[in-house]
Design an enzyme around this catalytic site. Structure first.
Site, PDB file in Angstrom:
ATOM      1  N   SER A 179       0.849  -1.193   0.000  1.00  0.00           N
ATOM      2  CA  SER A 179       0.000   0.000   0.000  1.00  0.00           C
ATOM      3  C   SER A 179       0.885   1.242   0.000  1.00  0.00           C
ATOM      4  CB  SER A 179      -0.958  -0.033   1.193  1.00  0.00           C
ATOM      5  OG  SER A 179      -1.972   0.922   1.061  1.00  0.00           O
ATOM      6  N   ASP A 244     -16.492 -16.349 -13.103  1.00  0.00           N
ATOM      7  CA  ASP A 244     -15.665 -17.288 -12.342  1.00  0.00           C
ATOM      8  C   ASP A 244     -15.126 -18.421 -13.208  1.00  0.00           C
ATOM      9  OD1 ASP A 244     -14.471 -18.902 -10.461  1.00  0.00           O
ATOM     10  OD2 ASP A 244     -16.283 -19.384  -9.362  1.00  0.00           O
ATOM     11  N   VAL A 253     -13.350 -17.491  -7.332  1.00  0.00           N
ATOM     12  CA  VAL A 253     -12.331 -16.476  -7.606  1.00  0.00           C
ATOM     13  C   VAL A 253     -12.328 -16.167  -9.101  1.00  0.00           C
ATOM     14  CG1 VAL A 253      -9.858 -15.979  -7.634  1.00  0.00           C
ATOM     15  CG2 VAL A 253     -10.859 -17.153  -5.675  1.00  0.00           C
ATOM     16  N   ASP A 392      -8.418  -6.278  -4.922  1.00  0.00           N
ATOM     17  CA  ASP A 392      -8.112  -5.104  -4.095  1.00  0.00           C
ATOM     18  C   ASP A 392      -9.206  -4.050  -4.270  1.00  0.00           C
ATOM     19  OD1 ASP A 392      -6.961  -2.844  -2.835  1.00  0.00           O
ATOM     20  OD2 ASP A 392      -4.955  -3.501  -3.379  1.00  0.00           O
ATOM     21  N   HIS A 430      -6.852  -6.125  -0.350  1.00  0.00           N
ATOM     22  CA  HIS A 430      -5.778  -5.153  -0.195  1.00  0.00           C
ATOM     23  C   HIS A 430      -4.667  -5.682   0.707  1.00  0.00           C
ATOM     24  CE1 HIS A 430      -3.797  -1.376  -0.446  1.00  0.00           C
ATOM     25  NE2 HIS A 430      -3.936  -1.098   0.828  1.00  0.00           N
TER      26      HIS A 430
END
Length: 522
Positions: A179, A244, A253, A392, A430
């Site tokens: 980050s 997916d 995912v 993210d 994230h």
């Protein structure tokens, strides 16, 4: 007390003599001083901000040095350096900060120490929670310290402290951050290429000014049409239904969200509004957030978010939706205190023409780390590993792809391949968390590991032995990053543009059933 320390160099051990830790308080540093230096006994360290836990209880004895750097009259950069009393591996690992920093990262320093590294961390010049930017109001020099100066100061001072203790500087130096820490990592590679030999930059907020403008864009969109957190599971479910299976494995995912053609309009409420549908206004807001901020000419300011990862603890309910979202908090902290110097600043007043230019004119040189020419870093033997989670919801993941591709374009594909790799992580939010495998050792870990399962150790091997990673195996544990909770799934992470593809047989929860390949053109 004199201590013999074995330094393991390539091919043969080197013997060095460590000085008394306590005598380091007399060490002479430019614009800085050592405030304390003490030998900490094995397993006795207790962090000042929390209880002693497992990683601290198993620490070996180390020399703990605390210092303060004052490169300006308003600077108060606190840093700590931890050095193994014995069995130092001859290397140094610097630790980055998330958010607006404000504290020393003791747990990550402890993990580095467990692996034999000397380590350092800094609060970047102020104290407070990582979401607090109020300290910057009226303090330009503190803002400079936070933006870039503190990380460089800490690297320089830490090496001098190691010289004073071991009689030599580390033979290799590494840095890892995510980050803002990823931005710090790229600041080092671009501004101070000699500070570190190996750098890990995760989910880098390197295009800081435009990234924060994106926060404002999202908040303005949601201010006009709020989307309750309760609707996030329905949005994610619809995105998964659309995309997916594109990678050949249905596992909750989206492997490559840029290939996903998800239209939120399918969620339009046909009757009474509920948590399973969206109003027309909410669909419009959602599309704006996926598209990303643009100026009045339609020019992209920063990429938008991609489908997947909307729900869960690290999803939109934390980062994007609601008046107290992390985006709203960070936007206020930056623009009110560091750009406009106005505590009453309101995100609703921000324009993406006038105010974007003001922001860049005032702050881009301070914060942004977008330089693609990394020739000096490469020529010094530097190696750079980038990573970013595809789910993210804090920093748009395609920002990492854009930066990586700019380096390849500037340096040339062959030159770039010799020192930089990018790993896009399916299903990771994230820096951590999310539905996909998300543990892959971006910092040294107290748990045993190896270069195949640890990005930090893979970087060390690349720098130390010249062996570039072919892939890194990521693991999803049943509980967070706790190996003792049991393994749910493993999956190889492949150097971009390669992706992991199922070989057609074997357990789809086992990394051995996948291979890295370049995807076919769409």
């Amino acid at each position: 007390m004199k201590v013999l320390v074995l330094l393991f160099a390539v091919g043969f051990p080197v013997v060095s003599v460590a000085a008394d830790c306590e005598k380091l308080t007399s060490l002479t540093l430019k614009d800085a001083s050592i405030t304390s230096a003490n030998t900490v006994g094995a397993g006795t360290f207790t962090p000042p901000d929390g209880p002693q836990n497992g990683p601290y209880k198993t620490l070996p004895p180390f020399c703990r040095v605390h210092g303060i750097s004052k490169p300006s009259p308003d600077s108060q950069i606190e840093f700590e350096v931890w050095m193994p009393v014995s069995e130092w591996n001859g290397k140094y690992f610097g630790i980055g900060n998330g958010g607006f920093a404000g504290s020393i990262q003791y747990s990550l320093m402890a993990a580095a120490l467990h692996n034999g590294y000397a380590s350092s961390s800094t609060n970047t010049g102020h104290k407070g929670p990582a979401t607090d930017g109020d300290w910057a109001l009226g303090h330009y020099e503190k803002t400079v310290d936070f933006a870039w100066r503190a990380i460089h100061e800490t690297a320089e001072k830490s090496k001098t402290v190691m010289q004073g203790y071991y009689g030599r500087t580390p033979r290799h130096s590494y840095f890892s951050g995510c980050s803002n820490g990823g931005r710090q990592a790229l600041v080092e590679a671009q501004r101070y290429p000699a500070d570190y030999d190996g750098i890990i930059a995760g989910a880098a907020a390197n295009f800081w000014t435009h990234n924060f403008a994106g926060f404002v864009w999202d908040q303005q969109a949601l201010d006009a049409a709020p989307i309750p957190a309760a609707k996030m599971p329905a949005i994610e479910k619809a995105a998964l239904a659309a995309c997916d299976a594109l990678d050949g494995v249905e596992d909750g995912v989206i492997d490559d969200p840029t290939r996903c053609r998800f239209d939120p309009a399918i969620l339009l409420c046909r009757g009474a509004e509920s948590d399973t549908c969206l109003t027309a206004a909410q669909i419009g807001a959602l599309k704006k957030i996926y598209d990303g901020p643009r100026n009045s000419k339609g020019e992209q300011i920063f990429p938008g978010y991609v489908p997947g990862g909307e729900s869960g603890p690290g999803g939109w309910s934390r980062w994007i939706t609601g008046a107290d979202s992390q985006q709203a908090i960070f936007a206020k902290g930056f623009f009110a205190n560091m750009v406009f110097q106005n505590a009453a600043w309101d995100f609703r007043t921000f324009t993406f023409d006038r105010d974007m230019k003001i922001t860049d004119d005032k702050s881009a040189r301070l914060f942004n780390a977008t330089e693609a020419n990394l020739k000096s870093f490469k020529n010094g033997g530097g190696k750079l590993l980038l990573y970013h989670g595809w789910s993210d919801t804090a920093i748009a993941p395609t920002n990492a792809v854009i930066y990586y591709e700019s380096v390849v374009a500037k340096m040339g594909p062959k030159q770039a391949s010799e020192f930089v790799q990018l790993y896009m992580v399916p299903g990771m939010q994230h820096c951590a968390g999310g539905p996909g495998p998300n543990s892959f050792g971006t910092n040294p870990s107290a748990a045993p590991s190896d270069p195949l399962h640890s990005m930090a150790l893979a970087l060390d091997r690349w720098v130390d032995q010249g062996v570039a990673p072919e892939h890194i195996v990521a693991t999803k544990f049943k509980t967070g990053a706790n190996p003792e909770s049991g393994v749910v799934r493993t999956r190889p992470l492949c150097p971009y543009p390669q992706v992991a593809r199922y070989v057609g047989s074997g357990n789809t929860d086992d990394a051995a059933s996948f291979q890295c390949e370049v995807p076919k053109l769409r």
